[in-house]
Design an enzyme around this catalytic site. Structure first.
Site, PDB file in Angstrom:
ATOM      1  N   TYR A  21      -9.864  16.901  -0.604  1.00 43.70           N
ATOM      2  CA  TYR A  21      -8.549  16.302  -0.439  1.00 43.70           C
ATOM      3  C   TYR A  21      -8.518  15.522   0.862  1.00 43.70           C
ATOM      4  O   TYR A  21      -8.970  16.018   1.900  1.00 43.70           O
ATOM      5  CB  TYR A  21      -7.473  17.395  -0.403  1.00 43.70           C
ATOM      6  CG  TYR A  21      -6.060  16.879  -0.239  1.00 43.70           C
ATOM      7  CD1 TYR A  21      -5.465  16.103  -1.236  1.00 43.70           C
ATOM      8  CD2 TYR A  21      -5.316  17.177   0.896  1.00 43.70           C
ATOM      9  CE1 TYR A  21      -4.160  15.632  -1.096  1.00 43.70           C
ATOM     10  CE2 TYR A  21      -4.010  16.714   1.041  1.00 43.70           C
ATOM     11  CZ  TYR A  21      -3.439  15.951   0.048  1.00 43.70           C
ATOM     12  OH  TYR A  21      -2.148  15.507   0.199  1.00 43.70           O
ATOM     13  N   ASP A  52     -13.904  14.118   7.303  1.00 45.44           N
ATOM     14  CA  ASP A  52     -12.478  14.441   7.334  1.00 45.44           C
ATOM     15  C   ASP A  52     -12.359  15.871   7.853  1.00 45.44           C
ATOM     16  O   ASP A  52     -12.560  16.834   7.128  1.00 45.44           O
ATOM     17  CB  ASP A  52     -11.867  14.307   5.933  1.00 45.44           C
ATOM     18  CG  ASP A  52     -10.373  14.606   5.943  1.00 45.44           C
ATOM     19  OD1 ASP A  52      -9.854  15.032   6.995  1.00 45.44           O
ATOM     20  OD2 ASP A  52      -9.733  14.415   4.894  1.00 45.44           O
ATOM     21  N   LYS A  96      -3.517  18.670  11.459  1.00 43.72           N
ATOM     22  CA  LYS A  96      -3.280  20.117  11.548  1.00 43.72           C
ATOM     23  C   LYS A  96      -3.405  20.674  12.972  1.00 43.72           C
ATOM     24  O   LYS A  96      -2.510  20.449  13.772  1.00 43.72           O
ATOM     25  CB  LYS A  96      -4.141  20.837  10.520  1.00 43.72           C
ATOM     26  CG  LYS A  96      -3.791  20.310   9.104  1.00 43.72           C
ATOM     27  CD  LYS A  96      -4.287  21.076   7.925  1.00 43.72           C
ATOM     28  CE  LYS A  96      -3.623  20.556   6.651  1.00 43.72           C
ATOM     29  NZ  LYS A  96      -4.453  19.839   5.733  1.00 43.72           N
TER      30      LYS A  96
END
Ligand SMILES: *Cc1c(COP(=O)(O)O)cnc(C)c1O
Length: 429
Positions: free
Chosen positions: A145, A240, A268
């Site tokens: 994702y 990522d 995050k």
């Protein structure tokens, strides 16, 4: 049964004013067949809902809360900063301080740019890779994702896996025609794509620690292969690290595996619970961004003072207090206890650093298609029984769990035993 009356009332109200009652789909608890609990307060490793229930939190806001809820350092930094103004729309010193902090932890990063979400970070990094190489195609992996931008929603895991959506509606085929999808771990598939499209491939984009479709840990050699083939074809390797950054090691997966990507994306943890994303990498590539270069990228609230202060407080606290050692030790406590509690059960436990994933099937999956539908279905029961036992897990079989520096060892042991007991109950019928 825990009380949910007030959450029920609020969810009815929410449904009248928010689409689906939520601002992000997995929060709706659809996959576990219930209404979501409305949280009122977080303190340390615990979440408190509006009905007065208390939960040991293993979701940690999906990863950012590496120091737990309402950590004193972060609260102080945000409050003090807010009193001096919440946004200037200009440059300010804390942007530099956070960037310098990131550079000191991640030696493979020369230059950075801050944005407001992981989605934006990846979108911008891919644009930069395309601008820099003058090529259009990218390779991504099934189950990884990278946020919800159009062309990255192909075989993307996370909420799409949870809700059984293979690819989002509303994304024209034209937009995804440059997105090549390969299976994780499949060097042949990547080699074949390069063979066919080599001179058109701008970048390989991967979660070096794939953690959005379960935790599908890959071998070092696979990541090394990606490094080599991208170099061979003069395209870029983008890690990522929105989940793995500042989580699996101070320098993220790049440092943990000793592999230097050309560009990296963060989110995050880097924002300490405020909306922050970042992308960065080699100076020669980053110089291609506007205003120096021709790749445009911008953001009204990018580098926001509150967000920079929260990120800085988080990374400073971790650095000064050996935070990553603490996280490794706490994870060890939990994983060891849970491993014992799961003794001889047909369930899997995968972990790296302070990320873990429990799969209710005997084989450890390495790819999304190896996760059985039965195990995902059994998760709903597991999730609810955990809630009843005061343990908050992500409301989806495909999402990982996180441990913070303030999860107490006794609480971790108790939770591990409880979760083991619940799983034994599930497998005994
Ligand atoms: C969460 C996540 C994103 C998206 O970040 P948002 O802040 O939700 O936009 C991108 N990539 C990875 C690996 C993620 O885990």
């Amino acid at each position: 049964m825990i009380k949910k009356d007030k959450s029920h009332q609020l969810f009815e109200r929410a449904a009248q004013c928010l689409s689906g009652g939520v601002n992000s789909p997995v929060r709706a608890f659809k996959a576990v067949g219930d209404i979501p609990l409305f949280m009122q307060r977080g303190e340390g490793a615990f979440l408190f809902d509006i009905d007065g229930n208390r939960f040991l939190d293993f979701c940690c806001s999906w990863g950012p809360l590496i120091l737990g809820h309402a950590h004193a350092d972060i609260v102080r930094a945000v409050v003090e900063t807010a009193a001096r103004g919440t946004s200037f729309g200009t440059v300010h010193e804390n942007e530099i301080r956070l960037a310098e902090m990131v550079k000191s932890l991640c030696p493979h990063i020369d230059l950075l740019r801050f944005v407001s979400s992981g989605t934006e970070a990846v979108m911008s990094a891919v644009r930069l890779a395309r601008g820099w190489t003058g090529r259009d195609k990218i390779i991504k992996f099934s189950g990884c994702y990278h946020g919800h931008s159009d062309y990255l929603l192909a075989s993307a895991g996370s909420g799409l896996a949870t809700l059984g959506i293979p690819a989002s509606a509303g994304v024209p085929a034209d937009f995804t025609k440059h997105t090549l999808v390969a299976p994780l771990g499949d060097t042949d598939a990547v080699a074949t794509l390069y063979h066919k499209y080599g001179s058109d491939i701008a970048a390989v984009l991967i979660e070096p620690v794939p953690a959005n479709n379960g935790l599908l840990l890959q071998s070092d050699s696979f990541l090394r292969f990606l490094r080599a083939i991208t170099e061979q074809y003069q395209s870029l390797l983008i890690f990522d690290e929105v989940i793995s950054g500042f989580r699996v090691a101070p320098g993220g997966a790049a440092a943990r595996f000793g592999i230097t990507p050309d560009l990296c994306t963060y989110g995050k943890v880097i924002g300490g619970g405020l909306p922050v994303g970042a992308f960065g990498g080699k100076a020669g590539i980053m110089h291609h961004l506007a205003p120096e270069g021709k790749v445009y990228q911008a953001g009204t609230l990018s580098g926001n003072p509150l967000a920079m202060a929260a990120g800085l407080a988080t990374l400073e606290h971790l650095t000064v207090n050996s935070g990553w050692d603490i996280l490794e030790k706490k994870s060890e406590v939990f994983v060891t206890a849970l491993g014992k509690a799961l003794n001889r059960q047909p369930a899997g436990l995968v972990s790296i650093g302070s990320i873990f994933w429990i799969s209710l099937q005997p084989e450890t999956p390495m790819r999304p298609d190896q996760i059985s539908p039965e195990s995902a279905a059994a998760y709903a029961r597991f999730f609810h029984e955990a809630l009843e036992a005061g343990v908050y897990l992500a409301p989806s079989a495909y999402e990982v769990g996180f441990i913070s520096t303030v999860h107490d060892d006794n609480d971790l042991n108790r939770a591990a035993n409880k979760l083991g007991e619940i799983i034994r109950g599930i497998f005994s019928g």
